[in-house]
Design a protein around this motif. Sequence first.
Motif, short mmCIF file in Angstrom:
data_model
loop_
_atom_site.label_atom_id
_atom_site.label_comp_id
_atom_site.label_asym_id
_atom_site.label_seq_id
_atom_site.Cartn_x
_atom_site.Cartn_y
_atom_site.Cartn_z
N ALA A 39 46.31 35.93 73.85
CA ALA A 39 44.78 36.27 73.91
C ALA A 39 44.49 36.76 75.29
O ALA A 39 45.44 36.79 76.22
CB ALA A 39 44.13 34.97 73.63
N THR A 41 42.37 37.14 78.77
CA THR A 41 41.69 36.23 79.60
C THR A 41 41.19 36.90 80.60
O THR A 41 41.53 38.38 80.85
CB THR A 41 42.68 35.30 80.32
OG1 THR A 41 43.69 35.83 81.09
CG2 THR A 41 43.09 34.23 79.32
N THR A 132 40.13 26.07 81.32
CA THR A 132 39.77 26.51 80.25
C THR A 132 40.20 27.71 79.52
O THR A 132 40.48 27.86 78.53
CB THR A 132 38.24 26.82 80.58
OG1 THR A 132 37.49 25.70 80.99
CG2 THR A 132 37.62 27.52 79.31
N ALA A 133 40.67 28.69 80.48
CA ALA A 133 41.56 30.05 79.96
C ALA A 133 42.92 29.62 79.67
O ALA A 133 43.18 30.19 78.42
CB ALA A 133 41.68 30.80 81.28
N LYS A 135 43.68 26.85 78.00
CA LYS A 135 43.40 26.23 76.63
C LYS A 135 42.98 27.25 75.61
O LYS A 135 43.43 27.30 74.38
CB LYS A 135 42.20 25.11 76.92
CG LYS A 135 42.51 24.13 77.73
CD LYS A 135 43.45 23.07 77.16
CE LYS A 135 42.81 22.14 76.00
NZ LYS A 135 43.68 21.26 75.32
N LYS A 136 42.33 28.31 76.02
CA LYS A 136 42.14 29.46 75.15
C LYS A 136 43.38 30.07 74.68
O LYS A 136 43.51 30.16 73.63
CB LYS A 136 41.27 30.40 75.99
CG LYS A 136 41.10 31.57 75.01
CD LYS A 136 40.19 32.80 75.83
CE LYS A 136 40.04 33.96 75.03
NZ LYS A 136 39.40 35.00 75.82
N ALA A 139 45.10 27.96 72.37
CA ALA A 139 44.57 27.75 70.96
C ALA A 139 45.01 29.01 70.14
O ALA A 139 45.10 28.83 68.94
CB ALA A 139 43.02 27.76 71.09
N ALA A 140 44.90 29.95 70.92
CA ALA A 140 45.34 31.38 70.22
C ALA A 140 46.90 31.10 69.82
O ALA A 140 47.36 31.85 68.85
CB ALA A 140 45.20 32.44 71.15
N SER A 146 38.28 28.44 66.83
CA SER A 146 37.16 27.71 67.24
C SER A 146 35.78 28.28 66.74
O SER A 146 35.56 29.19 67.08
CB SER A 146 37.14 27.24 68.71
OG SER A 146 38.38 26.43 69.15
N GLY A 196 34.60 32.23 68.43
CA GLY A 196 35.39 32.90 69.44
C GLY A 196 34.63 33.67 70.39
O GLY A 196 33.40 33.16 70.70
N ASP A 197 34.70 35.07 70.39
CA ASP A 197 33.70 35.85 71.33
C ASP A 197 32.58 36.57 70.42
O ASP A 197 31.65 37.20 70.95
CB ASP A 197 34.55 37.03 71.56
CG ASP A 197 35.48 36.58 72.87
OD1 ASP A 197 35.26 35.59 73.40
OD2 ASP A 197 36.41 37.34 73.24
#
Length: 219
Positions: A39, A41, A132-133, A135-136, A139-140, A146, A196-197
């Motif tokens: 993903a 960042t 946080t980044a 964890k993103k 997750a990806a 999410s 997501g975004d």
Amino acid sequence: PASFNETMLRLFPSRFARAAVTNGRRFMATDTSRATLPAETHGVAGRYASALWLAASKNNTLDAVEKDLDQVASAIVPGETFERFLMDPTISKKEKAATMAEACSGGAELSQSLFDIMSDAGRLSETSATITAFKKLMAAHRKEVSAVVTAAHELDSEELAMAKDAITARLKEGETLTLTTAVDEKLIGGVTIAIGDKFVDLSIARQIKDIEKLLEEPM
């Protein structure tokens, strides 16, 4: 082969990253140049997280590093001592490095090295954002999507099931949904959905605003 520090230099061409490498601790001795991030960042924290993810991926320690970061994250309470410590620019780099080394004692070497570098670069204020980044990215990597559904009232089981089914139907093959809900009475009715975004506003409040805007236009 490129070390993690060399990867950091590639991602951080600025002087603070070069200074951080002088601490002599190597994150890994395997090539990270062929790894692909799952993903995107952004910002300083995103670069730290990306470099860490690349190294942990090649070193097969992603889960161990994530566990370490989760433990650190659980200790960061807004306004409390540890968060103030991370954000305080008057505390010396040496003291911060020693404290983080103790906090990460027994954890993965990559986790310890990350905070060594961040301490030396004076970037521990980016700790929460870096976690946080990371964890993103995790997750990806796991193909977790999410979604947050916000409604004007608490969704009942039938409404929640409908929302989950509607979102799940739009997932790609292999993806799994992590759904959370929230309540915002200002919506009046309807829901907003954040995936997501992406953000979709289906609330009555939004519809009223659209109508008001339309009525303000000359007939």
